[in-house]
Design an enzyme around this catalytic site. Structure first.
Site, mmCIF file in Angstrom:
data_model
loop_
_atom_site.group_PDB
_atom_site.id
_atom_site.type_symbol
_atom_site.label_atom_id
_atom_site.label_comp_id
_atom_site.label_asym_id
_atom_site.label_seq_id
_atom_site.Cartn_x
_atom_site.Cartn_y
_atom_site.Cartn_z
ATOM 1 N N GLU A 192 -9.654 5.685 7.205
ATOM 2 C CA GLU A 192 -8.205 6.183 6.996
ATOM 3 C C GLU A 192 -7.872 7.323 6.216
ATOM 4 O O GLU A 192 -7.190 8.198 6.389
ATOM 5 C CB GLU A 192 -7.646 4.995 6.326
ATOM 6 C CG GLU A 192 -7.385 3.710 6.889
ATOM 7 C CD GLU A 192 -7.269 2.632 6.410
ATOM 8 O OE1 GLU A 192 -7.746 2.100 5.577
ATOM 9 O OE2 GLU A 192 -5.898 2.080 6.308
ATOM 10 N N ARG A 201 0.825 -1.007 -0.043
ATOM 11 C CA ARG A 201 -0.047 0.062 -0.274
ATOM 12 C C ARG A 201 0.907 1.155 0.079
ATOM 13 O O ARG A 201 0.524 2.323 -0.515
ATOM 14 C CB ARG A 201 -1.041 0.126 1.097
ATOM 15 C CG ARG A 201 -1.854 1.073 1.245
ATOM 16 C CD ARG A 201 -2.977 0.859 2.030
ATOM 17 N NE ARG A 201 -4.202 -0.034 1.620
ATOM 18 C CZ ARG A 201 -5.119 0.464 1.125
ATOM 19 N NH1 ARG A 201 -5.034 1.556 0.813
ATOM 20 N NH2 ARG A 201 -6.177 -0.576 0.646
#
Lengths: 435, 769
Positions: free
Chosen positions: B719, B319
């Protein structure tokens, strides 16, 4: 400790344990205690609050303020302002805010709740909840509990007891005379005031001191006296009372006061304990040294006075005889034309252990430049005091590198702050320093 | 029920409703694991920690532990009947170390005693004979040792080296980005309840299914014999995705052997020492650009300090790779990710999951390019936004949505960015002790687990005879309002007031095989699964109503009533009638995100269903004497699609920003040269308090509908707004930059502690001379 008693013995599990060391505020409860003729309301950290310090007080936890059918106005406001997410820290915040209402605090909501950590929200809803309700009267059901508590707190005569358990003994005298004689009989006992440090020895170090002598109930040690020359703070006066008195003369210390621990820590912790403890990084001593404070020490009937800077001899070593104790701290009143600067340097604004604490004072008598965090004890920068050269700080101190700051940073900051005090006209001290 | 008459109450979707547990939170009635009354005979456990350095254990003497007051039993690795493994992806991490430890204070044994206090005291009485093993802790040490917990990933598009060689200007830089402790207020905890009918474990976990499976391996039990339950967590932030299993396993090991209930609640210091944190990264970057600031080529080398085991490091680092471009199109690019082993606690999931670390570096680079060209960094950012000169990300996915440019333009105006920047730069010319800085940075964050198979969820929907609805799904509640959002969705489907819908604790025996509640995916996945269950039940009810009223009309569920043709009845009457007609009123639902997939071998694919966007303007002030700094104002504009609950979403954005601000400023993990964590409690590890909140904080939801068919066209929110705080770091650098002269930009690392800021102030002053 109070938290264990609430959760385990009373099954009052609304109050939470977050850190078990007085740093997160999740265990905050409201303490009501006698202060002169008034009742003083403060939030305290139950996790490091010894049960033995509770005589003559009342404790209110989240279960007391309201219930689902009739929320306390603070509780309702936190709901309405979306002030909770996971909710674990919430009861502690509610306690701090209710204590703020009851104590009629004048400082900002942020200051009132700076001793409570929330990791989910950005504090917005909590701040709005307190600001909106800070002057709202207490609801009738809770008011009735408060009234009942207030009347018996006023009638109670706290202290004057001993407890003997399997792991040790606690002595809780109520007079200076008893304290002095207990001290003589038990020179090996640990003297404890608000337990904001000793509490951690127990909850984290798992220490079980065999003998404790509490200063909490000694009337004489709670005295705050003002003369033309001095403020005199009894050794058991909590910071929450020291601050307002001191700020009358030294308003420059407001930031120092509001950043010293948290509301909870200031309600429990004492100036006397902060000094007697001998920590190199206590926030109290450097300012007191800069102001020229002295200590009144007692041994039985014998009194002596020592200048605070002379009290700290080396790390862990103070000018204190085995059977002696700190009775009071004497702080000179402000002199005409006195200049004062107090700077706390730490990673976070509030409730952080100081990397460097600088306290500078200049009067017609002379210059006093005191530092904490720069050596094994709080100390004056004597070379700089003589030379007035900020760069001479290197001759005064050889600080350590630790988890809070490096040696180089401590010296650099100390020098910058000295320059700002000694050369107040310099436009950009940082720039000059680099040249 | 009396609220049925109020139509505005009957449709809760999109409304700013309070958290379903808010009333319980404020009265202290919300039950967390530690608040459940212990059953009779419950034991309390504590972890026994190893030496304060990585060690070869020559001998371990636990006699004093066993003989301590209240101790019932002590367990070591030898007492594990099944597999001694706590590694969730790779089985490379023992639950209890035996002959050697890989990091300082790694757990070696578990004590069970009558009280928690007794267990904690006993745990400290162990004696070890241990030999110190070398510790690789710093970047230089881990790079030199060159051990990797997972294979290196390289994502390449075009020929970066050739393009860099021909670039008009080149930039090279390095940034170190520190880790972060989760500091959930409720520490790790589990309560294990053994019984002959099976094992039940209450665990504060984001991933009940994984806890269930790990317990199965530990005890050689099948999943069907184990139930894991979680009603709520007191915060998690990724720290209870893989890490909760350790605590649950230790408690369960003790329960298995003693046959008694066992609770293990970690002391805060033990929690911080033995559980993983956000990965710290060192990023070396090169970019080639032209006079306009347009970037043509780049290479990014991401070195992650993963700790002693793999844990979730592969996915975290993937990520980071996917977000090292943030919002910017780089046509020829090479991104390399090394996952270094270190002798420290194993780093793990943390809100953003590597994304924030990837973004910080590119945002620093954007600022540097602007400084060198004498431009406003915002113009360089706009010049490089996806959509201006290209829209294919290095990993091959097309960035379709054109949200960021209009979003940034709106924020630029609403926050008065240009004017304030000019004023700040003018004021800094004659500043004394305090200087200010300002920055606007964007966020583009990919939504979906990059491990594609995790993108599925299940739900169980029951309608009872009185019409009340129970919805259960695999998502866990950690404060983010997932239960509430899903309940809003379900209530809307049946046209009933919210209080007719109840959500019960997440349990592996109700909905099996769940994915972790992570990657911001909770509502997208579980809400969609709940919708699927609603659809099934509504189809059954539709058939029933059509038969009952002999009509082809479709029913309308609204305001607590059901209308079909010319008929209508109350929703509760319908439920009862359906039951009399023997219609099954319970259904499951399942959802799998369509169209996603990614191939790690080629480095290409579509890892994300969509992107969430946002941008922030932060203004900071620094004290040039001490480096102390604070945020004075922040303006956040964030894209949550069409919000299911604006109050919940605003709360997520605010909390994420403050948490990100803490990560990039005051939160510093300090390890000694043995890899021992020195900042192991909130006394030394400082997260933001109320006084650190900006004086002015304006938060606005950007008006946008998700083009993908998510629940209510909403977007994930947990997030993405965390990374809005990168604007704080950028603004701090801006405040310093003016001291260094034209073209200067400081090499400010993260966290920008007072000490780090003062270092950069001194460096800037030195550069100006």
């Amino acid at each position: 400790m109070l938290l264990g008693w609430l959760r385990e013995h009373q099954q009052a599990r609304g109050t939470k344990e977050g850190c078990n060391e007085g740093d997160c505020g999740a265990c905050s409860v409201v303490l009501a205690r006698k202060q002169g003729e008034h009742i003083d309301y403060q939030p305290v950290n139950a996790c490091i609050f010894p049960l033995a310090n509770l005589d003559g007080t009342a404790i209110f936890s989240v279960e007391d303020f309201g219930n689902r059918q009739a929320l306390h106005p603070i509780q309702q406001a936190v709901v309405d302002e979306h002030g909770s997410q996971c909710g674990f820290c919430t009861p502690g915040f509610i306690a701090s805010m209710v204590a703020g209402q009851l104590g009629k605090v004048e400082h900002s909501a942020e200051v009132q709740i700076a001793g409570n950590l929330c990791r989910c929200t950005g504090y917005g809803g909590l701040i709005r909840a307190f600001e909106g309700q800070r002057n709202t009267p207490q609801p009738a059901a809770f008011r009735a509990k408060l009234d009942a508590a207030e009347s018996w707190i006023k009638a109670s005569d706290a202290g004057g007891f001993e407890c003997h358990g399997t792991t040790g003994s606690i002595y809780a005298p109520s007079t200076l005379k008893d304290l002095a004689s207990l001290r003589s009989v038990h020179p090996d006992a640990l003297i404890v005031a608000g337990a904001t440090d000793v509490g951690l020895w127990m909850t984290k170090g798992l220490k079980q001191p065999p003998k404790l002598i509490l200063t909490t109930y000694v009337h004489e040690l709670h005295a705050v006296e003002q003369t033309a020359e001095h403020f005199c703070f009894g050794a058991a006066v909590p910071y929450s009372q020291v601050g307002p008195t001191l700020l009358q003369d030294y308003p420059e210390a407001r930031d120092w006061f509001e950043r010293l621990g948290s509301v909870q820590v200031r309600a429990s912790g004492t100036l006397g304990g902060n000094i007697a403890n001998g920590s190199p990084i206590g926030d109290g001593p450097p300012l007191m040294i800069a102001l020229g404070a002295s200590l009144r020490l007692r041994k039985g009937e014998t009194l002596r006075e020592v200048a605070l800077e002379d009290y700290f001899i080396a790390y862990g070593k103070q000018d204190l005889a085995e059977d002696e104790f700190v009775e009071a701290v004497l702080v000179p009143r402000r002199q005409p034309g006195q200049r004062l600067m107090v700077e706390k340097v730490s990673r976070r604004i509030d409730q952080d252990i100081t990397a460097v604490l600088a306290a500078f004072s200049e009067t017609s008598v002379g210059l006093r430049l005191a530092f904490g965090g720069m050596a094994a004890t709080p100390k004056l920068a004597k070379t700089v005091m003589a030379s007035r050269q900020a760069s001479d700080i290197h001759k005064d101190f050889e600080p350590l590198s630790d988890l809070r700051a490096s040696k180089a940073y401590r010296l650099r900051v100390a020098e910058n702050l000295l320059r700002a005090f000694l050369e107040p006209d310099a436009s950009n001290p940082s720039q000059e320093a680099a040249q | 029920m009396n609220q049925i008459s109020k139509p505005e109450i009957a449709n809760p979707l999109g409304r700013a409703l309070e958290h379903d547990s808010a009333g319980q939170h404020v009265t202290g009635q919300a039950l967390y694991c530690d608040d459940i009354r212990e059953p009779a005979g419950c034991l309390h456990a504590a972890m026994g920690l190893g030496p304060a350095f990585p060690a070869r254990i020559v001998a371990m003497d636990l006699d004093a532990v066993r003989q301590a007051p209240g101790v019932v039993a002590v367990f070591t690795a030898a007492d594990i009947p099944g597999e001694n493994n706590a590694g969730s992806v790779v089985h490379d991490e023992p639950l209890l170390a035996s002959d050697q430890t890989s990091y300082a204070q790694q757990p070696l044994f578990v004590v069970a005693a009558e009280t928690r206090d007794q267990a904690r005291r006993a745990a400290r009485l162990a004696k070890f004979e241990a030999e110190e093993r070398p510790a690789a802790v710093t970047y230089d040490q881990i790079v030199e040792r060159d051990e990797h917990v997972m294979p290196t990933l390289e994502v390449v598009t075009g020929d970066a080296e050739a393009a860099l060689a021909k670039a008009q200007h080149k930039l090279e830089g390095r940034i170190e980005i520190g880790g972060q402790e989760h500091m959930y207020l409720e520490g790790q905890i589990a309560l294990a309840l053994p019984s002959p009918d099976g094992l039940r474990v209450v665990s504060s976990t984001q991933h009940p299914t994984e806890v269930q499976e790990m317990l199965g391996h530990l005890l050689e039990l099948s999943s069907a014999e184990i139930t894991v339950e979680v009603r709520r967590m007191g915060g998690a932030f990724g720290g209870k995705e893989s890490q909760a299993a350790h605590t649950a396993m230790m408690a369960t090991l003790a329960a298995y052997h003693t046959g008694r209930p066992v609770k293990l609640r970690l002391d805060r210091d033990d929690d911080m020492v033995t559980t993983g944190k956000r990965h710290d990264f060192r990023v070396d970057y090169r970019l080639g650009y032209d006079d306009s600031g347009r970037v043509y080529a780049g290479t990014f080398d991401l070195a992650a300090r993963c700790g002693h085991s793999a844990d979730l490091s592969a996915a975290v680092c993937d990520r980071a790779v996917f977000h090292s471009d943030n919002a910017y199109f780089i046509p020829e690019h090479r991104i390399t990710s090394h996952r270094y082993r270190s002798n420290t606690v194993s780093n793990t999931a943390y809100r953003g999951f590597g994304g924030p670390q990837g973004m910080v570096a590119i945002e620093r680079a954007m600022d540097q390019i602007a400084a060198r060209l004498g431009k406003d960094p915002l113009d360089v950012r706009l010049e490089n936004l996806y959509g201006r000169h290209g829209d294919i990300a290095p990993y091959g996915m097309q960035v379709k949505e054109r949200v960021l440019e209009p979003l940034i333009r709106q924020l630029e105006v609403s926050a008065d960015y240009r004017q304030r920047r000019a004023e700040i730069e003018a004021a800094n010319q004659s500043a004394g002790r305090y200087r200010r800085g300002i920055a606007l940075t964007p966020v583009k964050f990919g939504i979906s687990f990059t491990i594609s198979f995790l993108n599925q969820a299940g739900a169980l929907l029951n309608i009872y005879k009185d019409g009340s609805i129970l919805i259960n799904h695999g998502g866990t509640e950690m404060g983010q309002g997932l239960y509430l959002k899903v309940a809003q969705v379900v209530a809307h489907q049946f046209g009933v007031p919210l209080d007719m819908v109840k959500i019960s604790a997440t349990r592996t025996d109700k909905v099996p095989n769940t994915s972790p509640t992570a990657a911001s995916s909770g509502t997208d996945l579980n809400g969609a699964a709940a919708l699927a269950a609603c659809k099934t039940l509504k189809q059954r009810l539709t058939r029933f109503l059509q038969q009952k009223f002999e009509t082809d009309a479709l029913p309308l569920f609204k305001d607590g009533r059901v209308l079909i043709g010319f008929h209508h009845m109350s929703y509760a009457e319908m439920a009862r009638a359906a039951w009399f007609a023997r219609i099954p009123l319970s259904a499951t639902g399942h959802f799998a995100t369509p169209g996603i997939g990614w191939d790690a071998k080629t480095g290409k694919g579509r890892p994300f269903f969509y992107f969430a966007h946002g941008a922030a303007v932060s203004e900071v002030e620094i004290d040039t004497l001490t480096g102390a700094n604070r945020v004075v104002r922040a303006d956040l504009l964030h894209d949550v699609g069409q919000s299911i609950n604006p109050a919940i979403d605003l709360g997520q954005i605010e909390g994420a920003y403050i948490q990100g601000m803490g990560w990039l400023t005051m939160e510093q993990l300090v390890f000694n040269d043995k890899g021992q964590l020195l900042t192991h409690a909130p006394s030394t590890y400082k997260i933001p308090t109320a006084t650190d909140r900006p004086d002015v904080l304006n938060i606005t939801l950007y008006d946008n509908k998700n083009p993908e068919a998510t629940v209510h066209r909403s977007k994930a929110v947990g997030e993405p707004p965390f990374m809005l705080a990168i604007s704080v770091h950028s603004a701090l650098a801006h405040a310093i930059s003016g001291l260094g002269g034209p073209g200067y930009w400081p090499d400010l690392d993260a966290p920008a502690t007072a000490e780090e800021v003062l270092r950069c102030l001194d460096a800037a002053n030195a550069a100006a001379v």
